[in-house]
Design a protein around this motif. Structure first.
Motif, PDB file in Angstrom:
ATOM      1  N   GLU A  31       0.590  -3.212   1.546  1.00  0.00           N
ATOM      2  CA  GLU A  31       0.482  -2.549   2.840  1.00  0.00           C
ATOM      3  C   GLU A  31      -0.775  -1.684   2.922  1.00  0.00           C
ATOM      4  O   GLU A  31      -1.478  -1.659   3.943  1.00  0.00           O
ATOM      5  N   LEU A  32      -1.066  -0.962   1.841  1.00  0.00           N
ATOM      6  CA  LEU A  32      -2.261  -0.133   1.810  1.00  0.00           C
ATOM      7  C   LEU A  32      -3.527  -0.973   1.920  1.00  0.00           C
ATOM      8  O   LEU A  32      -4.457  -0.627   2.663  1.00  0.00           O
ATOM      9  N   THR A  34      -3.948  -3.888   3.269  1.00  0.00           N
ATOM     10  CA  THR A  34      -4.094  -4.428   4.625  1.00  0.00           C
ATOM     11  C   THR A  34      -4.584  -3.356   5.594  1.00  0.00           C
ATOM     12  O   THR A  34      -5.531  -3.572   6.357  1.00  0.00           O
ATOM     13  N   ASP A  35      -3.957  -2.198   5.577  1.00  0.00           N
ATOM     14  CA  ASP A  35      -4.310  -1.140   6.527  1.00  0.00           C
ATOM     15  C   ASP A  35      -5.702  -0.561   6.277  1.00  0.00           C
ATOM     16  O   ASP A  35      -6.399  -0.168   7.225  1.00  0.00           O
ATOM     17  N   LEU A  36      -6.115  -0.502   5.018  1.00  0.00           N
ATOM     18  CA  LEU A  36      -7.405   0.093   4.685  1.00  0.00           C
ATOM     19  C   LEU A  36      -8.528  -0.922   4.606  1.00  0.00           C
ATOM     20  O   LEU A  36      -9.687  -0.565   4.369  1.00  0.00           O
ATOM     21  N   GLY A  37      -8.191  -2.199   4.786  1.00  0.00           N
ATOM     22  CA  GLY A  37      -9.211  -3.235   4.848  1.00  0.00           C
ATOM     23  C   GLY A  37      -9.872  -3.558   3.528  1.00  0.00           C
ATOM     24  O   GLY A  37     -11.073  -3.860   3.481  1.00  0.00           O
ATOM     25  N   GLN A  92      -7.993   7.284   6.977  1.00  0.00           N
ATOM     26  CA  GLN A  92      -8.295   6.122   7.809  1.00  0.00           C
ATOM     27  C   GLN A  92      -9.170   5.104   7.076  1.00  0.00           C
ATOM     28  O   GLN A  92      -9.413   4.019   7.573  1.00  0.00           O
ATOM     29  N   GLN A 155       7.773   0.526   3.252  1.00  0.00           N
ATOM     30  CA  GLN A 155       7.883  -0.838   3.766  1.00  0.00           C
ATOM     31  C   GLN A 155       8.549  -0.893   5.134  1.00  0.00           C
ATOM     32  O   GLN A 155       8.322  -1.840   5.900  1.00  0.00           O
ATOM     33  N   GLY A 158       6.217   2.626   7.219  1.00  0.00           N
ATOM     34  CA  GLY A 158       4.791   2.788   6.967  1.00  0.00           C
ATOM     35  C   GLY A 158       4.506   3.667   5.767  1.00  0.00           C
ATOM     36  O   GLY A 158       5.227   4.640   5.512  1.00  0.00           O
ATOM     37  N   TRP A 159       3.465   3.307   5.036  1.00  0.00           N
ATOM     38  CA  TRP A 159       3.153   4.032   3.801  1.00  0.00           C
ATOM     39  C   TRP A 159       2.752   5.486   4.057  1.00  0.00           C
ATOM     40  O   TRP A 159       2.934   6.338   3.199  1.00  0.00           O
ATOM     41  N   ARG A 160       2.237   5.765   5.256  1.00  0.00           N
ATOM     42  CA  ARG A 160       1.861   7.153   5.548  1.00  0.00           C
ATOM     43  C   ARG A 160       3.087   8.077   5.550  1.00  0.00           C
ATOM     44  O   ARG A 160       2.997   9.236   5.117  1.00  0.00           O
TER      45      ARG A 160
END
Length: 368
Positions: A31-32, A34-37, A92, A155, A158-160
C-alpha cells in the motif's frame, strides 16, 4: 514505590507503540509503495532505514539527553517519537516518509535504554530484570497484537490511519509517564562514556548481538520456511506468527525471573538451548518448534540487557548500546541468513543461527 506498577505499565505502553511502528511497516509495504509511487523493493528502505536509525541514534541521542533526569528524558524522547509518526502519517512523498521513519527510530534505542534504567531504578536491584521485562512486555505484545492490528487498520482504512494510531499510543505513553513515574535522578555523570573502556562491556554487547542475531537468521525467512519446508499454507502464517508471539511473551516473563535468580547461569543455559533448538528447527520446522523458538528467543532479552547494564555500571550509554546491539544482531543475522539461502536454501538459515549462538557462548566464556 506505590506507583511502580502503573509507571511500568506506562513504559510498557510506550514500548508497545515503538514495537508496533518498527514492525508494522512490513505488512503495509504494498500500500505504501503504491501511494508513494515507488517500487516495493524501494519501499523496503523504510524498514532498513529504521533499523539503521536505531543503531546510529541509540548512542547519539542518548548523549543529547544525558544531562536530563530520566523522567524528563523519556518524555522528550516520546515527543520525538510522536513527531516521527505524525510526519509519516502526513507524508506525500517517499523522502518525507523516510524522514518520519528515521525520526521515530532515533527515539527507539535511546528510549528503551533510558527506560530500562528507569524501570530498574524504580524496582530496585532485587527485581531489576523483572522490571525491565515488564517494560519489554509492551515490545513483545506489539508483535502479537500491535502489528496484526496495525496491518488490519492500514489495509481497511489506509496506512496513514495506522501511523496516526501509533502516534496516539505515544501520546498515551507520555501522559502515563508524566502522571505516574516518580522523580528520578539525572542520567549520567561526566564519566558516562568511560564505561566503553571496559572489555567486559564489549563482551556483553557482542554476546547480545550474536545471541539475538541467532534468532533473526531463521525468523527473517519464516514465511518460506513454514510454507516451503514445513508444508503450511500461506493462509496459516497469521496464526503461526501469533503462536510465535505468544512464545515471545512467555519467554520474556520466564527469562526475567531466571535472570534475577542467577544471571550468567541463565545466559549460558539459554544460549545452549537456543543452539540445540535451532538445529532441531532446521530438521523439523513446525508450530511446536516455532513456539519453543519464540520462548527461548525472548527469554534472552532481560538477561542480555541486565548483563550489559551490570557491566556498564548502570549508565545510560551502556543501556542504549544494548538496544543498538540487539538491532545490529537483527541486521547481521538477516544478512548472513540471506547469503545462506542463496547458497544452500532456507534450512541453512537455522544453521547460521546456531553458529551465531555458539559465538555468543564464546563471548560468555571470554567474560568468565
Amino acid at each position: 514505590m506505590t506507583k511502580t506498577g502503573p509507571a511500568l505499565a506506562a513504559l510498557a505502553v510506550s514500548a508497545f507503540a515503538i514495537g508496533t511502528t518498527e514492525f508494522v511497516i512490513a505488512g503495509l509495504l504494498p500500500e505504501l509503495a503504491t501511494d508513494l509511487g515507488v517500487s516495493i523493493p524501494s519501499a523496503g528502505l523504510l524498514v532498513s532505514g529504521y533499523a539503521m536509525g536505531v543503531v546510529i541514534g541509540a548512542p547519539l541521542v542518548t548523549v543529547a539527553v544525558s544531562r536530563l533526569p530520566r523522567k524528563q528524558a523519556l518524555l522528550g524522547l516520546l515527543v520525538l517519537f510522536v513527531a516521527g509518526n505524525v510526519t509519516s502519517a502526513v507524508a506525500q512523498g517517499f523522502g518525507v516518509m523516510l524522514l518520519g521513519r528515521v525520526l521515530a527510530a532515533l527515539c527507539h534505542g535511546a528510549f528503551l535504554g533510558v527506560g530500562s534504567l528507569a524501570a530498574a531504578e524504580m524496582a530496585g536491584a532485587q527485581r531489576r530484570a523483572r522490571a525491565i521485562a515488564a517494560m519489554f512486555t509492551g515490545l513483545t505484545l506489539s508483535t502479537v497484537v500491535g502489528v496484526p492490528m496495525g496491518t488490519f487498520i492500514g489495509q481497511h482504512w489506509g496506512w496513514r490511519v495506522t501511523f496516526w494510531a501509533v502516534a496516539g499510543l505515544g501520546v498515551a505513553g507520555m501522559a502515563g509517564i508524566a502522571a505516574l513515574a516518580p522523580p528520578m535522578r539525572a542520567l549520567a555523570s561526566s564519566n558516562d562514556t568511560a564505561v566503553f573502556r571496559r572489555p567486559q562491556l564489549w563482551l556483553a554487547l557482542a554476546m547480545t548481538a550474536l545471541g539475538f542475531g541467532a534468532v533473526y537468521a531463521p525468523y527473517t525467512f519464516i514465511a518460506p520456511i513454514m510454507t516451503t519446508l514445513a508444508g503450511y499454507a500461506p493462509a496459516d502464517l497469521s496464526w503461526l506468527l501469533i503462536v510465535f508471539g505468544v512464545g515471545l511473551v512467555l519467554g520474556n516473563w520466564l527469562g526475567a525471573r531466571a535472570a534475577d535468580w542467577r544471571l550468567m547461569g541463565t545466559i549460558i543455559v539459554l544460549l545452549l538451548a537456543l543452539t540445540a533448538l535451532l538445529l532441531v528447527f532446521a530438521a523439523l520446522p513446525s508450530v511446536v518448534t516455532l513456539f519453543a523458538l519464540g520462548v527461548v528467543a525472548f527469554a534472552t532479552v532481560p538477561a542480555f540487557t541486565s548483563r550489559v547494564i551490570a557491566t556498564g555500571g548502570g549508565t545510560t550509554q551502556a543501556s542504549s548500546a544494548a538496544v543498538a546491539a540487539f538491532n545490529l544482531g537483527n541486521a547481521s543475522g538477516a544478512y548472513l541468513a540471506g547469503l545462506a539461502v542463496t547458497a544452500d536454501g532456507y534450512t541453512a538459515t537455522s544453521w547460521v543461527g546456531a553458529a551465531m549462538a555458539v559465538g555468543g557462548l564464546g563471548r560468555v566464556s571470554d567474560a568468565a
